[in-house]
Design a protein around this motif. Sequence first.
Motif, PDB file in Angstrom:
ATOM      1  N   ASN A  48       0.741  -1.332   0.359  1.00 36.99           N
ATOM      2  CA  ASN A  48      -0.006   0.361   0.160  1.00 36.99           C
ATOM      3  C   ASN A  48       1.404   1.492  -0.365  1.00 36.99           C
ATOM      4  O   ASN A  48       0.495   2.046  -0.574  1.00 36.99           O
TER       5      ASN A  48
ATOM      6  N   ARG B 172      -5.847  -6.556  -5.817  1.00 38.32           N
ATOM      7  CA  ARG B 172      -5.256  -5.044  -5.988  1.00 38.32           C
ATOM      8  C   ARG B 172      -3.717  -4.640  -6.969  1.00 38.32           C
ATOM      9  O   ARG B 172      -3.752  -3.849  -7.417  1.00 38.32           O
TER      10      ARG B 172
ATOM     11  N   TYR C  61      -3.935  -2.588  -9.913  1.00 39.58           N
ATOM     12  CA  TYR C  61      -3.109  -1.519 -10.241  1.00 39.58           C
ATOM     13  C   TYR C  61      -2.186  -1.606 -11.413  1.00 39.58           C
ATOM     14  O   TYR C  61      -2.166  -0.433 -12.061  1.00 39.58           O
TER      15      TYR C  61
END
Length: 373
Positions: free
Chosen positions: A87, A114, A118
């Motif tokens: 993150n 994720r 991305y």
Amino acid sequence: MNKRSHTLNLYTPNTTITNTDQHPQQDRLSSLPDILLILILSLIDTKLAVQTSTLSKRWLNLWTLLPILNFDSTSFPLNHTFDSFINNVLTHRNKSIKLEAVNIKVTDYDTMDRVYNYALLNHVLCLSVDCSDYLTKYRQLSCLNPSDCLTSFRLKGMLEFSGCLRFSGLVKLWLERVKLVETEPFSGFVKLRDLSLVNCKMGYDLGGVELAGFELERLRVSSCFYHPIPYEKVVVLAPKLVVLEIEGLIPMEFEACEFPRLETVHVDCCFSFGRVADRNVQQQQPDEEEQKVNLIRMLWCVRNAKCIHLSPSTVKLLTLSESKLVEEPCPFVNLKVLNLIPPPNKPVGELPSSVATYLLKGSPGVVVKSLPR
């Protein structure tokens, strides 16, 4: 260039990095230009690249300029620390730097999703996802973000792959331990030139798979099956194919279009003949005669090849097929080189005359050699 500095909490209290600001003389590595340092940092794990930010002011923001990100969950003791690290990296990296490649090895699907999304949103060129550790349940791979920029995709793990993925620019695709849930999953990748299927499973209801690619030049199919039955049928539609590699169980039915450009074929078949103790399990496995016929049929489909590489197990199955080979015409019409791959630490045995005749009688000028792969 982004002037802000970012030092991430890596949750690694036992890691100690010496600060070179304490030394009056700068080390040689730090004297290299940014472009070389960024190249070096792109080759290592991103966690290590971020840790270099504590070395000196010279290194403070270099990691934010990386065009390649390499994430490995095994270097983190806990999943939540790995997720937090990712993150922070994705939040603080310099967004003006083109993201060229992302490589991730991960043990949970949420983190994988994720990073995967991305990468596609940021028009990555090369993407490698490995979620094969500790995950035992298949999950469908999503396509929330279609991409025409992705050219190389490597996928390993318990994921379901289908033709719904919209990667119009994909050139190279490697699938390992992935489950194919459609009979024709690759025809939508119109620019695909290199396809590898390694230990992939087929759905029980498929009965086979069609490998269609009208720009496909290289194809590798290795040990693909749906347990406990070997895949029943493989159809290859690739008129521009140059290199073909078949490893593992020979398909019970192998069909192919003409391969007018075919140069090299590598065949490393494994085979097993049912034992009495395993009779119930082996009922749906091809018997000895079927396996012999399957191999002969497959060799006929690659008859335009100029160079053939045969493993010891493939030669053995042909040797066991001597009585059938007498009735079969030589499959090869353009053969120039026959390479008999030697067993580990052993010499190659001589080909029985019937096998040699079968393989070579159509091309009298063939060079026979013995070289490891």
